[in-house]
Every structure is written in structure tokens, then in C-alpha cells.
Design an enzyme around this catalytic site. Structure first.
Site, PDB file in Angstrom:
ATOM      1  N   ARG A 120       0.811  -1.237   0.000  1.00  0.00           N
ATOM      2  CA  ARG A 120       0.000   0.000   0.000  1.00  0.00           C
ATOM      3  C   ARG A 120       0.838   1.279   0.000  1.00  0.00           C
ATOM      4  O   ARG A 120       0.367   2.341   0.389  1.00  0.00           O
ATOM      5  CB  ARG A 120      -0.965   0.024   1.190  1.00  0.00           C
ATOM      6  CG  ARG A 120      -1.944  -1.124   1.171  1.00  0.00           C
ATOM      7  CD  ARG A 120      -3.181  -0.823   1.976  1.00  0.00           C
ATOM      8  NE  ARG A 120      -4.125  -1.916   1.844  1.00  0.00           N
ATOM      9  CZ  ARG A 120      -4.149  -2.980   2.633  1.00  0.00           C
ATOM     10  NH1 ARG A 120      -3.300  -3.081   3.626  1.00  0.00           N
ATOM     11  NH2 ARG A 120      -5.035  -3.931   2.436  1.00  0.00           N
ATOM     12  N   LYS A 142       2.510  11.613 -11.091  1.00  0.00           N
ATOM     13  CA  LYS A 142       1.797  10.659 -11.951  1.00  0.00           C
ATOM     14  C   LYS A 142       2.679   9.431 -12.123  1.00  0.00           C
ATOM     15  O   LYS A 142       3.819   9.552 -12.590  1.00  0.00           O
ATOM     16  CB  LYS A 142       1.509  11.283 -13.322  1.00  0.00           C
ATOM     17  CG  LYS A 142       0.318  12.220 -13.323  1.00  0.00           C
ATOM     18  CD  LYS A 142      -0.053  12.656 -14.734  1.00  0.00           C
ATOM     19  CE  LYS A 142      -1.245  13.582 -14.733  1.00  0.00           C
ATOM     20  NZ  LYS A 142      -1.551  14.125 -16.072  1.00  0.00           N
ATOM     21  N   GLU A 184       8.872  19.596 -24.058  1.00  0.00           N
ATOM     22  CA  GLU A 184       8.081  19.861 -22.842  1.00  0.00           C
ATOM     23  C   GLU A 184       8.460  21.218 -22.243  1.00  0.00           C
ATOM     24  O   GLU A 184       7.628  21.899 -21.656  1.00  0.00           O
ATOM     25  CB  GLU A 184       8.241  18.726 -21.817  1.00  0.00           C
ATOM     26  CG  GLU A 184       7.724  17.360 -22.284  1.00  0.00           C
ATOM     27  CD  GLU A 184       6.189  17.246 -22.443  1.00  0.00           C
ATOM     28  OE1 GLU A 184       5.457  18.177 -22.032  1.00  0.00           O
ATOM     29  OE2 GLU A 184       5.733  16.231 -23.010  1.00  0.00           O
ATOM     30  N   LYS A 225       5.919  23.826 -13.119  1.00  0.00           N
ATOM     31  CA  LYS A 225       5.035  22.655 -12.992  1.00  0.00           C
ATOM     32  C   LYS A 225       4.602  22.456 -11.538  1.00  0.00           C
ATOM     33  O   LYS A 225       3.445  22.116 -11.261  1.00  0.00           O
ATOM     34  CB  LYS A 225       5.717  21.394 -13.548  1.00  0.00           C
ATOM     35  CG  LYS A 225       4.763  20.210 -13.505  1.00  0.00           C
ATOM     36  CD  LYS A 225       5.156  19.036 -14.340  1.00  0.00           C
ATOM     37  CE  LYS A 225       4.117  17.924 -14.118  1.00  0.00           C
ATOM     38  NZ  LYS A 225       4.431  16.689 -14.786  1.00  0.00           N
ATOM     39  N   GLU A 235      -5.582  16.676 -11.125  1.00  0.00           N
ATOM     40  CA  GLU A 235      -6.070  17.069 -12.447  1.00  0.00           C
ATOM     41  C   GLU A 235      -7.597  17.158 -12.507  1.00  0.00           C
ATOM     42  O   GLU A 235      -8.232  16.672 -13.447  1.00  0.00           O
ATOM     43  CB  GLU A 235      -5.539  16.107 -13.521  1.00  0.00           C
ATOM     44  CG  GLU A 235      -5.513  16.761 -14.892  1.00  0.00           C
ATOM     45  CD  GLU A 235      -4.751  15.949 -15.925  1.00  0.00           C
ATOM     46  OE1 GLU A 235      -3.584  15.598 -15.682  1.00  0.00           O
ATOM     47  OE2 GLU A 235      -5.330  15.687 -16.986  1.00  0.00           O
ATOM     48  N   ARG A 239      -4.637  21.546 -13.769  1.00  0.00           N
ATOM     49  CA  ARG A 239      -3.488  20.727 -14.198  1.00  0.00           C
ATOM     50  C   ARG A 239      -3.609  20.293 -15.652  1.00  0.00           C
ATOM     51  O   ARG A 239      -2.612  19.992 -16.306  1.00  0.00           O
ATOM     52  CB  ARG A 239      -3.310  19.513 -13.271  1.00  0.00           C
ATOM     53  CG  ARG A 239      -2.073  18.697 -13.602  1.00  0.00           C
ATOM     54  CD  ARG A 239      -1.707  17.688 -12.539  1.00  0.00           C
ATOM     55  NE  ARG A 239      -0.564  16.903 -12.959  1.00  0.00           N
ATOM     56  CZ  ARG A 239       0.153  16.133 -12.153  1.00  0.00           C
ATOM     57  NH1 ARG A 239      -0.142  16.050 -10.881  1.00  0.00           N
ATOM     58  NH2 ARG A 239       1.180  15.433 -12.622  1.00  0.00           N
ATOM     59  N   ASN A 243      -1.536  19.462 -20.489  1.00  0.00           N
ATOM     60  CA  ASN A 243      -1.802  18.570 -21.627  1.00  0.00           C
ATOM     61  C   ASN A 243      -1.825  19.315 -22.952  1.00  0.00           C
ATOM     62  O   ASN A 243      -2.202  18.738 -23.978  1.00  0.00           O
ATOM     63  CB  ASN A 243      -3.131  17.829 -21.426  1.00  0.00           C
ATOM     64  CG  ASN A 243      -3.088  16.909 -20.236  1.00  0.00           C
ATOM     65  OD1 ASN A 243      -2.030  16.349 -19.921  1.00  0.00           O
ATOM     66  ND2 ASN A 243      -4.205  16.744 -19.550  1.00  0.00           N
ATOM     67  N   HIS A 246      -0.974  17.594 -26.169  1.00  0.00           N
ATOM     68  CA  HIS A 246      -0.996  16.154 -25.907  1.00  0.00           C
ATOM     69  C   HIS A 246      -2.230  15.438 -26.453  1.00  0.00           C
ATOM     70  O   HIS A 246      -2.213  14.214 -26.582  1.00  0.00           O
ATOM     71  CB  HIS A 246      -0.850  15.881 -24.406  1.00  0.00           C
ATOM     72  CG  HIS A 246       0.557  16.086 -23.905  1.00  0.00           C
ATOM     73  ND1 HIS A 246       1.198  17.307 -23.964  1.00  0.00           N
ATOM     74  CD2 HIS A 246       1.464  15.230 -23.352  1.00  0.00           C
ATOM     75  CE1 HIS A 246       2.414  17.186 -23.451  1.00  0.00           C
ATOM     76  NE2 HIS A 246       2.607  15.935 -23.082  1.00  0.00           N
ATOM     77  N   HIS A 250      -0.757  12.385 -28.084  1.00  0.00           N
ATOM     78  CA  HIS A 250      -1.047  11.015 -27.614  1.00  0.00           C
ATOM     79  C   HIS A 250      -1.698  10.175 -28.710  1.00  0.00           C
ATOM     80  O   HIS A 250      -1.422   8.986 -28.839  1.00  0.00           O
ATOM     81  CB  HIS A 250      -1.976  11.060 -26.395  1.00  0.00           C
ATOM     82  CG  HIS A 250      -1.263  11.409 -25.126  1.00  0.00           C
ATOM     83  ND1 HIS A 250      -1.898  11.910 -24.014  1.00  0.00           N
ATOM     84  CD2 HIS A 250       0.051  11.316 -24.780  1.00  0.00           C
ATOM     85  CE1 HIS A 250      -1.015  12.110 -23.051  1.00  0.00           C
ATOM     86  NE2 HIS A 250       0.177  11.775 -23.484  1.00  0.00           N
ATOM     87  N   HIS A 263       7.828  10.389 -27.808  1.00  0.00           N
ATOM     88  CA  HIS A 263       6.810  11.216 -27.157  1.00  0.00           C
ATOM     89  C   HIS A 263       7.061  12.693 -27.503  1.00  0.00           C
ATOM     90  O   HIS A 263       6.132  13.431 -27.821  1.00  0.00           O
ATOM     91  CB  HIS A 263       6.886  11.001 -25.640  1.00  0.00           C
ATOM     92  CG  HIS A 263       5.909  11.832 -24.869  1.00  0.00           C
ATOM     93  ND1 HIS A 263       4.557  11.622 -24.908  1.00  0.00           N
ATOM     94  CD2 HIS A 263       6.094  12.901 -24.040  1.00  0.00           C
ATOM     95  CE1 HIS A 263       3.936  12.503 -24.129  1.00  0.00           C
ATOM     96  NE2 HIS A 263       4.851  13.301 -23.593  1.00  0.00           N
TER      97      HIS A 263
END
Ligand code: GLY
Length: 359
Positions: A120, A142, A184, A225, A235, A239, A243, A246, A250, A263
Site C-alpha cells: 500500500r 503521476k 516539454e 510545474k 487534475e 493541471r 496537456n 498532448h 497522444h 513522445h
């Protein structure tokens, strides 16, 4: 060395940026000296280059194991995670053990995922070694692995206890990897950090790689950031501005199965497309859009040629986890430094822009 503190509701940690900080004495001491075991998940490329120096850092800690990890999205998968978790259990890892991830985004995401689920959740330290990981993936918690149905589908928000971004690693970073990180940085520059825009406009690919500039872009990106993540860790809203580029990026990565395109390149195409859309609806001036396109071309951020069909990109956009209620969500710009999230784009406009820019 410069530090950024990131405080979310549930955690607070420092992101240290600068030269030669990983190999300096005592960086890990406070966090690792009381741990019963330490698993260092380290990119194979980094271990080959820095083997004895990396092992030297951890010599003084209890029961330290090294787990080399190959770069490449295909290695960051759920099956390997299960095997890894079994190995930790049979190796005697407890709730008082720690995970250290040393490498790029793949290593960091995997190490973070393991730390987040083992018993956990156990302590996690990120040591990003690529520009992309320093400016983006190591910050904000993330973590995820891939399943056959999609990339980063299994994961969570799990904050590390420390991030050490040692810019010396950039000296041995392959050029295309450096470019992937610049994409980025450019995204942060466009959506809100004007100082980054100035640095990118005043430099070129060669001069940006000089130590002072690398230190500056890593620090400013981490600061930017961190501020966004502090306001909206999970998010729920703001946030999502991160993206930008993206939605299209993506979809193209997914269409090309994360193999032939990086990427960084996919997001660079996304930055172009989403800036163009912003201009076509009258939110961005022609001159602002040109500034974005000029930087993408000056830093050669799309360094290979790709043949992708508009309809295939659209098809892959449907499966994006950023979508809500069947709606494809875009971040658009109402001027530089003014991103607006949760935007819908007219399908004919989208087709037109994709067709014009990519074929
Ligand atoms: N890379 C976008 C985010 O961390 O939210």
C-alpha cells in the site's frame, strides 16, 4: 543547487536541481539511512555509463539491490510489475523499505508505480536523468504502467519524498532525447513561463545545452510545474493545461504504437496543431503561432518524417483518457501564457488543420 518545494494537501517534498548534486555526500542520508532495504531501479543505459559512481552512492545503506531497467515503453508493463513485486516480497522488502528510480520517464513511472502499490505504498525517490524526466515526468506524482489495452492505464497519483535533478546527466544524453525534453520545456514556455520562452528564443540547440542554460530550463520548468500541481494535484481542472499539445500528440503516439515516434516528436506535432487551431478560431495571432512554429523548427523537434492519416488520428483520439462524456478535450491558447482547458474543437476544422500540417 536550487530547490523547489512542492506542497500538495497530503505531502511536501523538495525538488533539487543543479550540477553534480546526486554524487554529493549525504543527499540521500536523511531518507534512506533508517530504511531496512533499498531497491534502486536504474536505467540500463545510465548504469552502463555511471556504474561504479552510482553503486558508490548507495554503499553505506542497508541491503541495497540494483535492478537495471531497459528504456522503452514496452518494458514498463503490468506483467513485469507483478514479477517485480513478487521479487520484492521474496527478497524481504517491508513497509519500511524504499524505492529509488534513476533514469528517464519509463524508469521513473515504473519505479513510482511499484512504490505506490507495494504494501500500500513505500518511500520513493526520483533521480531523473533525461531532460524530459527532469522537466516533466518526475514532478507531480503521476505514476503508471501499461496494459495491452493502452499506455498508462493502470496507475495513480503518488508523490515522491524527494526529486534530485542532476543536470550533469544531460552531458551524456543522446541529442534526440535532449530534443524530446525541449518539447516539454517549450510547452511550459507557451502556456505560462515567459522566462523559458525568452531562453528558447535567445539560444539554439548547441547553446541551450551549455550547463547554465540547462540548469535554468530545468529549474524554471520544475518551478512552473510545481505551482500548477500544487493548485490541482489530481487534475480536476487547472493541471489539464499541462496537456497542451498532448491530445493530438497522444493520438499519434498511440497510432504508431509508441514505436516509431518519440513522445517528444508527437507532442511537438501536437503543439503545432493545437496552436494552429487556436489561431484559426481567432484566439492566437498569426505572429504568436509563428513564434511557436519557429521554435519547433529551430530546435528540430520533429526530427523524422511520418505518414499518418487524418482519420486514423481522429480514431485514436476517441480512446484518450483525457476525454470526458465521449467528448475529446483540447487545451487551446487565448494568446501565449493563457491556456484554456476542456475545449471542444469543430470536427471539420480539426480535419482541415491535421490534413494541412501533417501530410
Ligand atoms: N505531464 C502532465 C502532467 O504531469 O500532468
Amino acid at each position: 543547487m536550487k530547490e523547489v518545494n512542492l506542497n500538495t494537501g497530503g505531502s511536501s517534498y523538495r525538488i533539487s536541481t543543479g550540477r553534480s548534486i546526486v554524487f554529493a555526500e549525504n543527499q540521500f542520508h536523511d531518507l534512506l539511512s533508517k530504511k531496512d532495504r533499498v531497491a534502486v531501479i536504474v536505467s540500463s543505459r545510465i548504469l552502463e555509463l555511471y556504474d561504479s559512481r552510482i553503486k558508490g552512492i548507495f554503499r553505506s545503506y542497508n541491503n541495497c539491490d540494483f535492478f537495471p531497467m531497459k528504456d522503452g515503453e514496452e518494458n514498463k508493463n503490468y506483467k513485469y510489475a507483478e514479477k517485480f513485486l513478487n521479487d520484492l516480497l521474496s527478497g524481504g522488502y517491508s513497509r519500511n523499505s524504499a524505492i529509488v528510480g534513476i533514469g528517464g520517464g519509463v524508469t521513473g513511472d515504473f519505479a513510482g508505480f511499484i512504490a505506490s502499490v507495494y504494501m500500500r505504498g513505500i518511500s520513493l525517490i526520483h533521480v531523473p536523468t533525461t531532460l524530459l524526466a527532469m522537466v516533466d515526468s518526475s514532478i507531480g506524482g503521476k505514476v503508471a504502467v501499461n496494459i495491452s489495452a493502452g499506455k498508462n492505464i493502470v496507475g495513480s497519483f503518488y508523490q515522491p519524498e524527494m526529486v534530485l535533478s542532476d543536470t550533469d546527466f544531460i552531458q551524456t544524453l543522446p541529442e534526440n532525447e535532449f530534443k524530446n525534453g525541449i518539447t516539454e520545456v517549450l510547452k511550459h514556455a507557451i502556456i505560462g513561463e515567459e522566462k523559458l520562452l525568452t531562453i528558447l528564443e535567445e539560444n539554439n540547440l548547441k547553446s541551450l545545452r551549455e550547463s547554465d542554460n540547462v540548469e535554468a530550463i530545468v529549474y524554471l520548468s520544475a518551478l512552473f510545474k510545481a505551482k500548477v500541481v500544487e493548485k490541482d494535484e489530481k487534475e480536476g481542472g487547472l493541471r489539464a493545461i499541462l496537456n497542451f499539445g498532448h491530445t493530438v500528440g497522444h493520438a499519434i503516439e498511440s497510432l504508431l504504437e509508441y514505436k516509431t515516434i518519440s513522445h517528444g516528436e508527437a507532442v511537438a506535432i501536437g503543439l503545432l496543431v493545437e496552436s494552429e487551431i487556436s489561431e484559426r478560431i481567432g484566439w492566437l495571432t498569426e505572429q504568436e503561432k509563428r513564434r511557436v512554429a519557429d521554435l519547433i523548427s529551430k530546435y528540430d523537434l520533429i526530427y523524422n518524417k511520418y505518414k499518418v492519416k487524418t482519420n486514423d488520428i481522429l480514431e485514436h483520439m476517441k480512446y484518450d483518457k483525457k476525454n470526458t462524456a465521449g467528448k475529446i478535450n483540447f487545451v487551446l491558447l487565448k494568446g501565449l501564457n493563457n491556456p484554456v482547458y476542456n475545449q471542444n474543437v469543430d470536427i471539420d476544422l480539426l480535419k482541415d488543420v491535421l490534413g494541412n500540417l501533417i501530410f
